[in-house]
Motif scaffolding. Structure first.
Motif, PDB file in Angstrom:
ATOM      1  N   GLY A  83       0.812  -1.223   0.000  1.00 34.07           N
ATOM      2  CA  GLY A  83       0.000   0.000   0.000  1.00 34.07           C
ATOM      3  C   GLY A  83       0.837   1.259   0.000  1.00 34.07           C
ATOM      4  N   LEU A  84       1.886   1.289   0.811  1.00 33.36           N
ATOM      5  CA  LEU A  84       2.753   2.469   0.858  1.00 33.36           C
ATOM      6  C   LEU A  84       3.475   2.687  -0.456  1.00 33.36           C
ATOM      7  CD1 LEU A  84       4.230   2.182   4.455  1.00 33.36           C
ATOM      8  CD2 LEU A  84       2.592   3.876   3.601  1.00 33.36           C
ATOM      9  N   GLY A  85       3.832   1.596  -1.112  1.00 30.46           N
ATOM     10  CA  GLY A  85       4.533   1.714  -2.389  1.00 30.46           C
ATOM     11  C   GLY A  85       3.666   2.277  -3.494  1.00 30.46           C
ATOM     12  N   ARG A  86       2.360   2.140  -3.383  1.00 33.19           N
ATOM     13  CA  ARG A  86       1.434   2.597  -4.424  1.00 33.19           C
ATOM     14  C   ARG A  86       0.635   3.836  -4.052  1.00 33.19           C
ATOM     15  NH1 ARG A  86       2.151   0.583  -9.507  1.00 33.19           N
ATOM     16  NH2 ARG A  86       2.417  -1.654  -9.452  1.00 33.19           N
ATOM     17  N   LEU A  87       0.850   4.367  -2.871  1.00 31.36           N
ATOM     18  CA  LEU A  87       0.014   5.448  -2.357  1.00 31.36           C
ATOM     19  C   LEU A  87      -0.093   6.637  -3.304  1.00 31.36           C
ATOM     20  CD1 LEU A  87      -1.702   6.396   0.000  1.00 31.36           C
ATOM     21  CD2 LEU A  87       0.356   7.345   1.026  1.00 31.36           C
ATOM     22  N   HIS A  88       1.023   7.133  -3.823  1.00 31.67           N
ATOM     23  CA  HIS A  88       0.971   8.335  -4.673  1.00 31.67           C
ATOM     24  C   HIS A  88       0.223   8.076  -5.981  1.00 31.67           C
ATOM     25  CE1 HIS A  88       4.500   6.213  -6.205  1.00 31.67           C
ATOM     26  NE2 HIS A  88       4.339   6.896  -7.319  1.00 31.67           N
ATOM     27  N   GLU A  89       0.317   6.867  -6.530  1.00 32.70           N
ATOM     28  CA  GLU A  89      -0.404   6.553  -7.766  1.00 32.70           C
ATOM     29  C   GLU A  89      -1.906   6.429  -7.512  1.00 32.70           C
ATOM     30  OE1 GLU A  89       1.827   3.063  -8.158  1.00 32.70           O
ATOM     31  OE2 GLU A  89       3.092   3.842  -9.769  1.00 32.70           O
ATOM     32  N   LEU A  90      -2.264   5.890  -6.369  1.00 32.43           N
ATOM     33  CA  LEU A  90      -3.670   5.648  -6.068  1.00 32.43           C
ATOM     34  C   LEU A  90      -4.435   6.937  -5.787  1.00 32.43           C
ATOM     35  CD1 LEU A  90      -3.282   2.509  -3.807  1.00 32.43           C
ATOM     36  CD2 LEU A  90      -3.830   2.601  -6.243  1.00 32.43           C
ATOM     37  N   ARG A  91      -3.755   7.930  -5.242  1.00 28.99           N
ATOM     38  CA  ARG A  91      -4.417   9.212  -4.964  1.00 28.99           C
ATOM     39  C   ARG A  91      -4.851   9.912  -6.234  1.00 28.99           C
ATOM     40  NH1 ARG A  91      -0.644  12.152  -0.708  1.00 28.99           N
ATOM     41  NH2 ARG A  91       0.775  10.781  -1.778  1.00 28.99           N
ATOM     42  N   ASP A  92      -4.032   9.823  -7.265  1.00 32.96           N
ATOM     43  CA  ASP A  92      -4.284  10.567  -8.496  1.00 32.96           C
ATOM     44  C   ASP A  92      -5.201   9.853  -9.490  1.00 32.96           C
ATOM     45  OD1 ASP A  92      -2.559  12.449  -7.444  1.00 32.96           O
ATOM     46  OD2 ASP A  92      -0.809  11.646  -8.506  1.00 32.96           O
ATOM     47  N   HIS A  93      -5.407   8.560  -9.315  1.00 36.15           N
ATOM     48  CA  HIS A  93      -6.170   7.771 -10.290  1.00 36.15           C
ATOM     49  C   HIS A  93      -7.182   6.871  -9.572  1.00 36.15           C
ATOM     50  CE1 HIS A  93      -3.343   9.021 -13.388  1.00 36.15           C
ATOM     51  NE2 HIS A  93      -2.385   8.762 -12.517  1.00 36.15           N
ATOM     52  N   PRO A  94      -8.438   7.321  -9.459  1.00 29.71           N
ATOM     53  CA  PRO A  94      -9.430   6.538  -8.708  1.00 29.71           C
ATOM     54  C   PRO A  94      -9.712   5.155  -9.305  1.00 29.71           C
ATOM     55  CG  PRO A  94     -10.454   8.436  -9.759  1.00 29.71           C
ATOM     56  CD  PRO A  94      -8.989   8.573  -9.954  1.00 29.71           C
ATOM     57  N   HIS A  95      -9.684   5.029 -10.628  1.00 35.93           N
ATOM     58  CA  HIS A  95      -9.936   3.719 -11.231  1.00 35.93           C
ATOM     59  C   HIS A  95      -8.793   2.761 -10.918  1.00 35.93           C
ATOM     60  CE1 HIS A  95     -13.532   4.979 -13.234  1.00 35.93           C
ATOM     61  NE2 HIS A  95     -12.910   5.992 -13.802  1.00 35.93           N
ATOM     62  N   ALA A  96      -7.594   3.297 -10.876  1.00 36.42           N
ATOM     63  CA  ALA A  96      -6.451   2.461 -10.494  1.00 36.42           C
ATOM     64  C   ALA A  96      -6.594   2.019  -9.042  1.00 36.42           C
ATOM     65  CB  ALA A  96      -5.148   3.232 -10.699  1.00 36.42           C
ATOM     66  N   GLY A  97      -7.153   2.882  -8.220  1.00 37.60           N
ATOM     67  CA  GLY A  97      -7.389   2.530  -6.820  1.00 37.60           C
ATOM     68  C   GLY A  97      -8.358   1.368  -6.686  1.00 37.60           C
ATOM     69  N   GLU A  98      -9.416   1.397  -7.502  1.00 36.88           N
ATOM     70  CA  GLU A  98     -10.372   0.289  -7.481  1.00 36.88           C
ATOM     71  C   GLU A  98      -9.699  -1.010  -7.901  1.00 36.88           C
ATOM     72  OE1 GLU A  98     -13.827   1.074  -9.835  1.00 36.88           O
ATOM     73  OE2 GLU A  98     -14.228   2.970  -8.812  1.00 36.88           O
ATOM     74  N   ARG A  99      -8.919  -0.946  -8.961  1.00 34.30           N
ATOM     75  CA  ARG A  99      -8.217  -2.145  -9.441  1.00 34.30           C
ATOM     76  C   ARG A  99      -7.244  -2.646  -8.377  1.00 34.30           C
ATOM     77  NH1 ARG A  99      -7.001  -4.417 -14.491  1.00 34.30           N
ATOM     78  NH2 ARG A  99      -5.020  -5.544 -14.516  1.00 34.30           N
ATOM     79  N   PHE A 100      -6.569  -1.732  -7.722  1.00 37.27           N
ATOM     80  CA  PHE A 100      -5.616  -2.091  -6.677  1.00 37.27           C
ATOM     81  C   PHE A 100      -6.314  -2.821  -5.534  1.00 37.27           C
ATOM     82  CE2 PHE A 100      -3.510  -1.118  -2.654  1.00 37.27           C
ATOM     83  CZ  PHE A 100      -2.213  -1.518  -2.912  1.00 37.27           C
ATOM     84  N   VAL A 101      -7.432  -2.290  -5.073  1.00 40.74           N
ATOM     85  CA  VAL A 101      -8.152  -2.889  -3.946  1.00 40.74           C
ATOM     86  C   VAL A 101      -8.705  -4.263  -4.329  1.00 40.74           C
ATOM     87  CG1 VAL A 101     -10.195  -2.663  -2.480  1.00 40.74           C
ATOM     88  CG2 VAL A 101      -8.684  -0.708  -2.821  1.00 40.74           C
TER      89      VAL A 101
END
Length: 127
Positions: A83-101
């Motif tokens: 999660g910490l490694g991807r935090l900055h990418e997930l903040r800027d891209h909500p669809h990427a956040g969904e895929r990540f989760v």
């Protein structure tokens, strides 16, 4: 502990890690395909989260190893690092956040189930 028991324990570790990591490469994309309906959104999220396959492989290996070793707290470490490694990418891209989760949850469930099965076999085999 005799050599046969050690060999059997090593075999359980190898099989568990192989099924956890290898099987997850089939399960996680299958889950993601069923949750992402729009191809352009899927493509953008995949582009933002480039390298996610390798991270997922390591995550599943870490989860399975933690469970096999009888240290389930190690799962929290694997999830936190990811999660910490991807935090900055997930903040800027909500669809990427969904895929990540969704991908992380599918990966954790798969690796956890396989790791627990391997641990149960180890407890039956080891004296």
């Amino acid at each position: 502990m005799n050599g046969g028991v050690v060999a059997l324990a090593v075999l359980v570790w190898v099989v568990t890690l192989t099924v956890s990591v290898g099987g997850g490469t089939l399960v996680v994309p299958w889950v993601l395909r069923r949750t992402e309906k729009e191809p352009e959104v899927r493509a953008e999220a995949a582009r933002v989260l480039a390298g996610g396959t390798w991270i997922g492989l390591l995550e599943r290996a870490g989860v399975a190893m933690a469970l096999l070793a009888g240290y389930p707290e190690g799962i929290a470490l694997a999830v936190a690092v990811k999660g910490l490694g991807r935090l900055h990418e997930l903040r800027d891209h909500p669809h990427a956040g969904e895929r990540f989760v969704v991908g992380t949850l599918a990966s954790l469930i798969w690796a956890g189930a396989v790791g627990l099965a391997g641990r149960a076999v180890l407890l039956l085999v080891l004296p």
